[in-house]
Write a protein that holds these residues in place. Structure first.
Motif, short mmCIF file in Angstrom:
data_model
loop_
_atom_site.label_atom_id
_atom_site.label_comp_id
_atom_site.label_asym_id
_atom_site.label_seq_id
_atom_site.Cartn_x
_atom_site.Cartn_y
_atom_site.Cartn_z
N VAL A 97 -29.24 12.16 45.15
CA VAL A 97 -28.82 12.65 43.55
C VAL A 97 -29.07 14.11 43.60
O VAL A 97 -29.60 14.83 44.06
CB VAL A 97 -30.02 12.27 42.58
CG1 VAL A 97 -29.59 12.62 41.03
CG2 VAL A 97 -30.19 10.71 42.85
N PHE A 98 -27.66 14.62 42.72
CA PHE A 98 -27.39 16.00 42.58
C PHE A 98 -27.37 16.17 40.98
O PHE A 98 -26.66 15.20 40.41
CB PHE A 98 -26.14 16.42 43.29
CG PHE A 98 -26.35 16.31 44.82
CD1 PHE A 98 -26.63 17.50 45.70
CD2 PHE A 98 -25.95 15.17 45.58
CE1 PHE A 98 -26.82 17.11 46.81
CE2 PHE A 98 -25.95 15.11 46.79
CZ PHE A 98 -26.58 16.16 47.69
N ARG A 99 -27.27 17.46 40.69
CA ARG A 99 -27.20 17.81 39.26
C ARG A 99 -25.45 17.84 39.15
O ARG A 99 -24.73 18.42 40.03
CB ARG A 99 -27.63 19.30 39.00
CG ARG A 99 -29.19 19.29 38.76
CD ARG A 99 -29.48 20.58 38.34
NE ARG A 99 -30.76 20.62 38.18
CZ ARG A 99 -31.65 21.58 37.62
NH1 ARG A 99 -30.98 22.65 37.06
NH2 ARG A 99 -33.01 21.60 37.43
N LYS A 100 -25.00 17.26 38.13
CA LYS A 100 -23.55 17.37 37.79
C LYS A 100 -23.16 18.50 36.86
O LYS A 100 -22.24 18.98 36.83
CB LYS A 100 -23.31 15.92 37.10
CG LYS A 100 -21.77 15.97 36.85
CD LYS A 100 -21.67 14.35 36.54
CE LYS A 100 -19.90 14.11 36.42
NZ LYS A 100 -19.47 12.89 36.07
N VAL A 101 -24.18 18.73 36.08
CA VAL A 101 -24.17 19.88 35.24
C VAL A 101 -25.26 21.18 35.47
O VAL A 101 -26.30 20.77 36.17
CB VAL A 101 -24.09 19.56 33.72
CG1 VAL A 101 -23.22 18.79 33.38
CG2 VAL A 101 -25.63 19.08 33.49
N ASP A 102 -24.78 22.39 35.35
CA ASP A 102 -25.74 23.40 35.96
C ASP A 102 -27.13 23.75 34.79
O ASP A 102 -27.99 23.75 34.99
CB ASP A 102 -25.02 24.65 35.69
CG ASP A 102 -24.00 24.84 37.12
OD1 ASP A 102 -24.28 23.87 37.98
OD2 ASP A 102 -22.97 25.46 36.96
N ASP A 103 -26.74 23.28 33.49
CA ASP A 103 -27.84 23.34 32.49
C ASP A 103 -27.52 22.27 31.48
O ASP A 103 -26.86 21.62 31.25
CB ASP A 103 -27.68 24.79 31.72
CG ASP A 103 -28.88 25.19 30.99
OD1 ASP A 103 -29.83 24.44 31.06
OD2 ASP A 103 -28.73 25.72 29.75
N ALA A 104 -28.72 21.75 31.08
CA ALA A 104 -29.01 20.50 30.09
C ALA A 104 -29.94 21.09 29.15
O ALA A 104 -30.80 21.56 29.22
CB ALA A 104 -29.50 19.30 30.86
#
Length: 570
Positions: A197-204
């Motif tokens: 699993v990877f982050r799709k957005v840099d910030d949430a």
């Protein structure tokens, strides 16, 4: 003014120590008081209202320290407090009034309803309600730690994390699903180390946590988002009901309560003429009428009786507790010297001690005497001097087979024989030693079938059919001896709880020495069986001692609280 803005403003102000109200305060106080329901969750606003009201009332009651408490004295009833307060105020908000004076709001509401129930209209009360959203325990944990999806997102590093490792986190399944839906994460199923699993957005942004914080501080949240949070069981609606109380048309601080009853003293001194009386409510429900309860024995008896009737049996009359020795013993080919006829086994009646011999059928009596003394019908008899005096002795019947003997004799007197199926369930008496499983009186269940050419196979078949209706299918039979049946069998059933075979009854075919003297045709046989009523009742209701089922030691609560009997019939 927006309630949340005012609440936030007052939270940063110190208005308790050295604070005096101005004209602007009074203007705002009047505006807020008129729509108090809007501020139900705004704690700082409610504190400010309480303080301003206390200052206003202090000016009116300079000798008192606080507002509405100037109308409360020790021992005063709440309804009197309400009337005293309304004499000085235009309106009472029950929620605020209870909060200001440290009163239980529910008790205050009870006092209001008590005043409303009086014949005179002392007060008027309008019910209001405040509906607000409150965080559930799960919602509170979101505020403290973050939502499941944000916590999961935060655990994913820039280099990614194996899916199997990520799913070990608490509530990972819910959080992963929500994060994927929001487009925060992406999964690489072809990664060399396995699904990663990877982050799709840099910030949430943890929007759910923010919305819950806004709800907790009474800030406005979009209705659609409110419903989403409700579906996730993060918030729950809380409705608070209160009353706005004003003076009624007959307002008075002195309560005149109507009399509920006209007493003898009122009639004697004439005071009834000056008193008002409470109107009768003819539509009110009366006190529940105390009724009787069926004893567990009667409940089980009803079930057995229904089974017999379903199988086409007719019930024999069993209303003769006092029987004579002739029908109880002699007619059944039971010898007069048999131990069962002794005083230590049978209860003898002292008055009247004997039955009139003329009441016994003479021809039949002679045949019974001859069979006992000399035999006949293929039998050698007992070869003793049969005495009518023994047959005349009155006793408490020791079995319901005495009733069966009378009914079979009646059947034999008919011009044409007709097959019959009969049963009886009633009380019998024996001079037993009392213990946990034996009493001097108990109930006997008996069934019989009279027809031509019946065999032992018919008896076994009908026993299987009878006990199957009781939910008992595993049966076996053991040869036994009875004075008036031949062949005779004891009935056993397999008990799953005890894991063994237990005796549940007795059975057999009535002997020719009993039937033929009555006049029953030679090709007619009678099959019969019997069992007690107490033993299955004790098993059904979990009673270990028969004295707790019958007698002076019976707990009446047991009779009242036991459920209806439902046998596992097939």
């Amino acid at each position: 003014m927006d309630p949340n803005d005012l609440n936030h403003y007052l939270s940063s102000r110190s208005y308790i120590c050295g604070y005096s109200y101005s004209y602007s305060d009074l203007t705002l106080y009047k505006r807020v008081s008129c729509s108090i329901h809007k501020y139900g969750r705004c704690t700082h606003v409610l504190r400010w209202i309480s303080h301003i009201r206390s200052l206003i009332m202090k000016d009116k009651c300079p000798t008192k320290e606080v507002s509405s408490t100037c109308f409360i004295s020790e021992g005063m009833s709440l309804d009197q407090v309400i009337l005293n307060t309304l004499s000085e105020q235009k309106e009472i908000d029950s929620l605020i009034f209870a909060s200001e004076n440290g009163l239980d709001h529910q008790k205050l509401v009870g006092a209001i309803k008590s005043l409303l129930s009086l014949p005179k209209e002392y007060i008027k009360a309008e019910q209001k309600q405040i509906s607000v959203w409150e965080l559930t325990d799960e919602g509170k944990s979101f505020v403290a730690n973050g939502s499941y999806e944000f916590v999961l997102y935060s655990a994913v590093t820039k280099d990614g994390i194996l899916q199997k490792e990520l799913m070990k986190m608490p509530n990972a399944k819910i959080g992963f699903s929500k994060a994927m839906t929001l487009g925060w994460l992406v999964i690489d199923k072809k990664h060399e180390d396995g699904p990663t699993v990877f982050r799709k957005v840099d910030d949430a942004t943890d929007v759910v946590k923010t919305m819950l914080e806004d709800i907790n501080t009474q800030k406005k949240v979009d209705e659609k988002k409110i419903q989403d949070l409700k579906k996730r069981k993060l918030i729950t609606p809380v409705v608070t009901k209160f009353y706005l109380v004003t003076k009624g048309t007959s307002f008075n601080t002195q309560i005149e309560r109507p009399e509920a009853d006209l007493t003898a003293d009122m009639l004697q001194d004439g005071s009834w003429k000056e008193k008002s009386f409470k109107e009768y409510n003819f539509k009110a429900k009366g006190a529940p009428i105390t009724s009787g309860y069926l004893h567990p024995l009667l409940k089980v008896r009803t079930e057995y009786r229904r089974i017999f009737l379903d199988m086409g049996f007719s019930e024999m009359p069993t209303n003769k507790f006092v029987e004579n020795g002739f029908w109880n013993f002699d007619a059944l080919f039971q010898p007069q010297q048999h131990p069962a006829r002794d005083a230590h086994d049978t209860f003898f009646i002292s008055n009247p001690e004997m039955t009139d011999a003329s009441k016994l059928p003479a021809d039949y009596l002679e045949k019974v005497k001859s069979t006992h003394e000399n035999g006949g019908y293929g039998s050698t008899g007992y070869n003793y001097d049969w005495k009518i005096s023994e047959a005349q002795k009155n006793i408490l019947r020791t079995h319901t087979t005495a009733v069966s003997a009378r009914m079979l004799y009646k059947l034999a007197q008919q011009e044409e024989f007709r097959p019959v199926k009969m049963f009886s369930i009633d009380r019998v008496f024996r001079n037993e030693t009392l213990d946990a499983t034996h009493l001097a009186e108990f109930h006997q269940i008996e069934g019989l079938v009279a027809d031509r050419n019946l065999t032992l196979g018919h008896l076994i078949g009908i026993l299987y059919a009878f006990f199957k209706k009781l939910g008992i299918e595993k049966l076996k039979f053991k040869p036994a001896y009875n004075p008036y049946t031949e062949p005779s069998m004891e009935i056993f059933s397999y008990h799953p709880g005890l894991k063994k075979w237990v005796e549940i009854g007795n059975s057999g075919m009535f002997r020719p020495e009993m039937l033929l003297p009555m006049g029953i045709p030679k090709d007619v046989n009678v099959i019969a069986w019997g069992l007690s009523l107490e033993r299955p009742t004790m098993i059904k209701y979990g009673i270990n001692n028969i004295r707790e089922l019958i007698g002076h030691k019976v707990n009446l609560n047991m009779v009242q609280e036991n459920p209806i009997c439902r046998l596992n019939k097939v």
